[in-house]
Design a protein around this motif. Structure first.
Motif, PDB file in Angstrom:
ATOM      1  N   ASP A 158       0.828  -1.208   0.000  1.00  0.00           N
ATOM      2  CA  ASP A 158       0.000   0.000   0.000  1.00  0.00           C
ATOM      3  C   ASP A 158       0.862   1.259   0.000  1.00  0.00           C
ATOM      4  O   ASP A 158       0.501   2.268  -0.608  1.00  0.00           O
ATOM      5  CB  ASP A 158      -0.929   0.012   1.222  1.00  0.00           C
ATOM      6  CG  ASP A 158      -2.082  -0.979   1.074  1.00  0.00           C
ATOM      7  OD1 ASP A 158      -2.428  -1.315  -0.082  1.00  0.00           O
ATOM      8  OD2 ASP A 158      -2.629  -1.416   2.104  1.00  0.00           O
ATOM      9  N   ARG A 164       2.118   1.759  -3.547  1.00  0.00           N
ATOM     10  CA  ARG A 164       1.038   2.309  -4.376  1.00  0.00           C
ATOM     11  C   ARG A 164       0.825   3.798  -4.092  1.00  0.00           C
ATOM     12  O   ARG A 164       0.636   4.597  -5.008  1.00  0.00           O
ATOM     13  CB  ARG A 164      -0.268   1.551  -4.125  1.00  0.00           C
ATOM     14  CG  ARG A 164      -0.292   0.129  -4.636  1.00  0.00           C
ATOM     15  CD  ARG A 164      -1.681  -0.461  -4.543  1.00  0.00           C
ATOM     16  NE  ARG A 164      -1.660  -1.880  -4.868  1.00  0.00           N
ATOM     17  CZ  ARG A 164      -1.638  -2.860  -3.981  1.00  0.00           C
ATOM     18  NH1 ARG A 164      -1.648  -2.585  -2.680  1.00  0.00           N
ATOM     19  NH2 ARG A 164      -1.622  -4.117  -4.376  1.00  0.00           N
ATOM     20  N   THR A 165       0.853   4.168  -2.819  1.00  0.00           N
ATOM     21  CA  THR A 165       0.616   5.560  -2.442  1.00  0.00           C
ATOM     22  C   THR A 165       1.718   6.475  -2.974  1.00  0.00           C
ATOM     23  O   THR A 165       1.447   7.570  -3.481  1.00  0.00           O
ATOM     24  CB  THR A 165       0.521   5.682  -0.908  1.00  0.00           C
ATOM     25  OG1 THR A 165      -0.577   4.902  -0.450  1.00  0.00           O
ATOM     26  CG2 THR A 165       0.312   7.135  -0.499  1.00  0.00           C
ATOM     27  N   GLU A 167       1.369   6.775  -6.720  1.00  0.00           N
ATOM     28  CA  GLU A 167       0.190   7.579  -7.030  1.00  0.00           C
ATOM     29  C   GLU A 167       0.509   9.070  -6.965  1.00  0.00           C
ATOM     30  O   GLU A 167       0.063   9.847  -7.819  1.00  0.00           O
ATOM     31  CB  GLU A 167      -0.939   7.254  -6.060  1.00  0.00           C
ATOM     32  CG  GLU A 167      -2.211   8.085  -6.252  1.00  0.00           C
ATOM     33  CD  GLU A 167      -2.896   7.833  -7.585  1.00  0.00           C
ATOM     34  OE1 GLU A 167      -3.308   8.821  -8.239  1.00  0.00           O
ATOM     35  OE2 GLU A 167      -3.021   6.670  -7.982  1.00  0.00           O
ATOM     36  N   SER A 220      10.119   5.192  -7.573  1.00  0.00           N
ATOM     37  CA  SER A 220       9.114   6.131  -8.084  1.00  0.00           C
ATOM     38  C   SER A 220       9.783   7.238  -8.898  1.00  0.00           C
ATOM     39  O   SER A 220       9.225   7.715  -9.897  1.00  0.00           O
ATOM     40  CB  SER A 220       8.295   6.730  -6.937  1.00  0.00           C
ATOM     41  OG  SER A 220       8.984   7.776  -6.253  1.00  0.00           O
TER      42      SER A 220
END
Length: 241
Positions: free
Chosen positions: A105, A108-109, A112, A167
């Protein structure tokens, strides 16, 4: 630069984003201060105005479609175009990010915000950028996004990170694809590495100031026509991919 240059800086209420806004404002640019927190955003705008900057607040959550659409609508209503977009907003996801124990999670955050958020904001603002005579997009990356530096023995940067570092590598790759698609237009899109700056993103452990970290982004935001695009820069020149 045109007679009135309009810029939007995301995550501009503090740290490097604020210093980018301040630096652009010192050059006579009208700067939109994009930020989620209403109080911090308006405090930043007031501080910039007190320093003589033509600043205005833009409520902006880069992870929210409606928020981004509203920000684009605000700029279109006020100015009808956008000359400079600096995608600065970003998060680390915390310090414990070993890939074997990573919280999916958190990954993903981080993606995002740091990647999908940049795509969301860029695509929403592109119609306004296309109306500008010399539009510039600057995406704030990091040296930890350099696969060359991360994989060079003895040259690894920062802690092991399954979310933040990848990222930025992802953002680098996406930026190159934008440059490919926008080739032949007057839009220049580049990546800026601010260096290890003392900000709340790293608990103020960095050895550079936020003002120093803003310098490369300001330079890329004000590139002359015919300048580089799809490239990755820091103070001393290009960053290896």
């Amino acid at each position: 630069m045109s007679e009135q240059t309009i810029a939007l800086v995301t995550g501009a209420n503090k740290g490097i984003g604020y210093e980018i806004a301040a630096g652009l404002g010192a050059l006579g640019v009208t700067v939109g201060v994009g930020a989620r927190d209403d109080t911090r955003r308006e405090e930043a705008v007031a501080k910039l105005r007190a320093a003589g900057v033509d600043a205005f607040g833009v409520a902006l959550d880069v992870t929210d479609d409606a928020s981004v659409a509203a920000a684009a609508a605000l700029i279109e209503e006020r100015y009808g175009r956008l000359d400079v977009l600096v995608n600065n907003a970003g998060i680390t996801g915390g310090r414990e990010q070993e890939p074997t124990t990573a919280d999916l999670d958190i990954i993903r955050t981080v993606v995002e915000t740091n990647v999908i958020g940049v795509v969301r904001v860029t695509n929403a603002l592109l119609p306004l950028l296309r109306r500008a005579p010399s539009p510039r997009i600057v995406n704030m990356s990091s040296s930890v996004g350099s696969l060359t530096r991360q994989s060079t023995p003895g040259g690894e940067l920062g802690p092991i990170a399954a979310a933040y570092s990848p990222s930025k590598t992802f953002l680098n790759a996406v930026t190159v694809q934008y440059a490919r698609e926008l080739a032949g237009t007057n839009i220049l899109i580049n990546l800026a590495c601010p260096g290890y700056c003392a900000t709340d993103l790293n608990g103020y452990r960095g050895h550079r100031t936020a003002e120093q970290g803003a310098a490369t982004a300001i330079r890329l935001a004000t590139l002359p026509d015919g300048g580089p695009t799809g490239a990755f820069f820091e103070d001393d020149g290009s960053v290896p991919w």
